[in-house]
Design an enzyme around this catalytic site. Structure first.
Site, PDB file in Angstrom:
ATOM      1  N   HIS A   1     -10.125   1.424   1.585  1.00 22.75           N
ATOM      2  CA  HIS A   1      -9.653   2.775   1.927  1.00 22.75           C
ATOM      3  C   HIS A   1     -10.835   3.717   2.156  1.00 22.75           C
ATOM      4  CE1 HIS A   1      -5.320   2.871   1.816  1.00 22.75           C
ATOM      5  NE2 HIS A   1      -5.261   2.300   0.630  1.00 22.75           N
TER       6      HIS A   1
ATOM      7  N   HIS B   1      -9.133  -3.435  -2.228  1.00 19.92           N
ATOM      8  CA  HIS B   1      -8.179  -2.594  -1.499  1.00 19.92           C
ATOM      9  C   HIS B   1      -8.649  -1.133  -1.471  1.00 19.92           C
ATOM     10  CE1 HIS B   1      -3.875  -1.622  -0.348  1.00 19.92           C
ATOM     11  NE2 HIS B   1      -4.293  -0.438  -0.751  1.00 19.92           N
ATOM     12  N   GLU B   2      -9.041  -0.614  -2.637  1.00 13.33           N
ATOM     13  CA  GLU B   2      -9.432   0.803  -2.709  1.00 13.33           C
ATOM     14  C   GLU B   2     -10.769   1.070  -2.016  1.00 13.33           C
ATOM     15  OE1 GLU B   2      -7.063   2.758  -3.451  1.00 13.33           O
ATOM     16  OE2 GLU B   2      -5.819   1.187  -4.323  1.00 13.33           O
TER      17      GLU B   2
ATOM     18  N   CYS C   1       0.849  -1.186   0.000  1.00 13.43           N
ATOM     19  CA  CYS C   1       0.000   0.000   0.000  1.00 13.43           C
ATOM     20  C   CYS C   1       0.888   1.240   0.000  1.00 13.43           C
ATOM     21  CB  CYS C   1      -0.904  -0.005   1.238  1.00 13.43           C
ATOM     22  SG  CYS C   1      -1.999   1.422   1.363  1.00 13.43           S
TER      23      CYS C   1
END
Length: 163
Positions: free
Chosen positions: A135, A131-132, A89
């Site tokens: 976030h 993953h995004e 990351c």
């Protein structure tokens, strides 16, 4: 517009859930351009708005030469048994550990014209979508590590020169 600096672990914006984008205006258009400019750098698969200090639901991606963005993405479907895959990351620089991800994912959102955007796929794209969107929910890939690996990773964070 500009390549923006990446916020790193410890910055509160990375742990706060992002707000939906209510109105597409010049500020949102500028944000999208900055997200795209920032993800275009080599070695980057995705950049979420919180990573550049903006707490709204948007991210850019750069997968297999395809660069794009999505506003108000929602992870609507995952498929397959979760598996540990190597992951890093930009907000936790220098670390690389196995995070648990589904092998296929689908995200639905919109573009700057308010039109629906659907991103779906496997491999690196599936990993990046998960993953995004993490976030945007205030989560980091560190949260997806096994307890033992997370202990190692947190030690590496504390010993890093950027923390």
């Amino acid at each position: 517009m500009a390549v923006r600096p990446i916020r790193v672990f410890g910055d509160p914006v990375l742990r706060a859930p992002s707000a939906p984008i209510e109105t597409i205006d010049d500020g949102v258009r500028a944000l999208v351009q900055d997200l795209v400019d920032t993800v275009e750098l080599p070695g980057r698969a995705g950049v979420a708005a919180p990573q550049i200090g903006v707490g709204v639901r948007a991210f850019s991606y750069n997968i297999d030469g395809e660069i794009g963005y999505i506003l108000n993405p929602v992870l609507v479907e995952v498929r397959g048994e979760p598996e540990a895959v190597g992951e890093g990351c930009l907000s936790v620089p220098g670390l690389w550990h196995d995070a648990v991800r589904h092998p296929w994912a689908k995200v639905v959102g919109m573009d700057l014209d308010g039109e629906e955007v659907v991103l779906e796929g496997d491999g690196l794209l599936a990993q990046a979508l998960q993953h995004e969107t993490d976030h945007l929910d205030g989560k980091l890939y560190l949260d997806r590590l096994s307890p033992e690996t997370r202990r190692v990773a947190m030690r590496e964070v504390r010993e890093s020169d950027w923390f």
